[in-house]
Design an enzyme around this catalytic site. Structure first.
Site, PDB file in Angstrom:
ATOM      1  CG  ASP A  22     -41.368 -15.252  -2.151  1.00  0.00           C
ATOM      2  OD1 ASP A  22     -41.076 -15.285  -1.110  1.00  0.00           O
ATOM      3  OD2 ASP A  22     -40.688 -16.262  -3.184  1.00  0.00           O
ATOM      4  CG  ASN A  70     -45.419 -19.863   4.224  1.00  0.00           C
ATOM      5  OD1 ASN A  70     -45.897 -19.198   3.624  1.00  0.00           O
ATOM      6  ND2 ASN A  70     -43.992 -20.222   3.832  1.00  0.00           N
TER       7      ASN A  70
HETATM    8  C1  IPE Z   1     -44.944 -18.954  -1.316  1.00  0.00           C
HETATM    9  O1  IPE Z   1     -43.741 -18.296  -0.792  1.00  0.00           O
HETATM   10  C2  IPE Z   1     -45.776 -18.617  -0.194  1.00  0.00           C
HETATM   11  C3  IPE Z   1     -46.447 -17.337  -0.038  1.00  0.00           C
HETATM   12  C4  IPE Z   1     -46.169 -16.425  -0.557  1.00  0.00           C
HETATM   13  C5  IPE Z   1     -47.193 -17.050   0.963  1.00  0.00           C
HETATM   14  P1  IPE Z   1     -42.451 -19.159  -0.160  1.00  0.00           P
HETATM   15  O2  IPE Z   1     -41.371 -18.170   0.007  1.00  0.00           O
HETATM   16  O3  IPE Z   1     -43.094 -19.735   1.020  1.00  0.00           O
HETATM   17  O4  IPE Z   1     -42.163 -20.124  -1.239  1.00  0.00           O
HETATM   18  P2  IPE Z   1     -41.063 -21.265  -1.335  1.00  0.00           P
HETATM   19  O5  IPE Z   1     -40.788 -21.990  -0.087  1.00  0.00           O
HETATM   20  O6  IPE Z   1     -39.749 -20.071  -1.719  1.00  0.00           O
HETATM   21  O7  IPE Z   1     -41.554 -22.056  -2.648  1.00  0.00           O
HETATM   22  C1  IPE Z   2     -43.360 -13.749   1.180  1.00  0.00           C
HETATM   23  O1  IPE Z   2     -42.066 -13.414   1.396  1.00  0.00           O
HETATM   24  C2  IPE Z   2     -44.008 -13.740   2.639  1.00  0.00           C
HETATM   25  C3  IPE Z   2     -44.439 -15.083   3.091  1.00  0.00           C
HETATM   26  C4  IPE Z   2     -44.191 -16.209   2.450  1.00  0.00           C
HETATM   27  C5  IPE Z   2     -45.174 -15.060   4.403  1.00  0.00           C
HETATM   28  P1  IPE Z   2     -40.910 -14.343   2.283  1.00  0.00           P
HETATM   29  O2  IPE Z   2     -41.114 -14.260   3.522  1.00  0.00           O
HETATM   30  O3  IPE Z   2     -40.836 -15.716   1.694  1.00  0.00           O
HETATM   31  O4  IPE Z   2     -39.564 -13.642   1.838  1.00  0.00           O
HETATM   32  P2  IPE Z   2     -38.091 -14.335   1.220  1.00  0.00           P
HETATM   33  O5  IPE Z   2     -38.622 -15.097   0.010  1.00  0.00           O
HETATM   34  O6  IPE Z   2     -37.639 -15.252   2.026  1.00  0.00           O
HETATM   35  O7  IPE Z   2     -37.464 -13.220   0.708  1.00  0.00           O
HETATM   36 MG    MG Z   3     -40.124 -16.565  -0.079  1.00  0.00          MG
END
Ligand code: IPE
Ligand code: IPE
Ligand code: MG
Length: 254
Positions: A22, A70
């Protein structure tokens, strides 16, 4: 880093590490860039992590790459991610194969764009006999969906008479999950400072140790992974017992 590695006990490494990768978007935004730059830069973190796993002989690693939730993101970001996943898989397949890594995927992978799902299928088939380690990609994954899917399939068997209602137990349930042949998760690492599970491996992580780090995923490197393992090894895993009863605190639930 060398001292960090020396402090890791080679016989007590987790069997199965799962990572919630993340913070890609925030990493890019902090640099004044658009979110997709963060996704692009996350590939180096994956490479470093896989190298670290090989150095420590960790047999199972699961990476949360795309959750079923997502899909709610802007369309442009989703298509960038799908394209990146497809290209990265294609580019790195030979290296994965040469390193003896068996690739697996969990999630509703048939609902991914055709280019990605067929590349995935091809890569899984090509690496299926490899034995050095197993890399599990969670793609279009939702732990709740996985549990419902297992429940449906068990219910179907009860209806058909091939399973008795009273024979349903944790072993039977586990056998109907995507991860049927994979050991339970020992350690979950989540980057970027968020402290939640986000619908990841709810069944499999029942007794996992949780490790949260402020490091954003695109900055995550070997030393960060080693730090997580070092921290894990300092913990006492009790599995419901009391301290005096614990002989092998790193053994899995049975
Ligand atoms: C969790 O991250 C999913 C992945 C790392 C693929 P998110 O960024 O989607 O999670 P939330 O929405 O902050 O809980
Ligand atoms: C994790 O990074 C990747 C996926 C969930 C696909 P994020 O895209 O969630 O990055 P933040 O949490 O918005 O910084
Ligand atoms: Mg995230």
């Amino acid at each position: 880093m060398q001292t960090l590695l020396q402090n890791i006990h080679p016989d007590k490494v987790p069997k199965h590490v799962a990572i919630i990768m993340d913070g890609n978007g925030r990493w890019a935004q902090k640099k004044g860039l658009i979110r997709t730059f963060g996704h692009r830069n996350s590939m180096n973190s994956i490479k470093s992590t896989l190298e670290a796993c090989q150095e420590l002989n960790i047999p199972y690693i699961t990476l949360y790459a795309f959750s079923s939730e997502n899909w709610k993101r802007p369309e442009q970001e989703i298509s960038f991610l799908m394209d990146l996943l497809h290209k990265s898989l294609k580019q790195n397949l030979d290296k994965i194969h040469e390193n003896g890594i068996r690739l697996m995927a969990i999630g509703k992978t048939h609902n991914l764009p055709e280019k990605l799902s067929s590349q995935l299928e091809y890569s899984i088939e090509k690496t299926k006999k490899n034995q050095a380690a197993t890399l599990i990609l969670a793609l279009n994954y939702s732990a709740r969906h996985e549990i419902i899917r297992a429940t449906r399939s068990i219910a179907q068997k009860v209806t058909e008479g091939s399973i008795n209602l009273n024979d349903i137990n944790t072993k039977v349930f586990k056998d109907h999950l995507y991860t049927a042949e994979i050991p339970d998760v020992d350690l979950i690492i989540r980057t970027s400072g968020e402290q939640r599970i986000s619908n990841f491996l709810l069944w499999q992580a029942a007794y996992a140790e949780l490790y949260f780090t402020e490091v954003l995923w695109p900055d995550f490197r070997k030393k960060d992974f080693f730090e997580a393992i070092y921290n894990y090894q300092k913990r006492e895993r009790r599995f419901g017992k009391i301290e005096e009863q614990i002989q092998d605190q790193y053994s899995n639930l049975s």
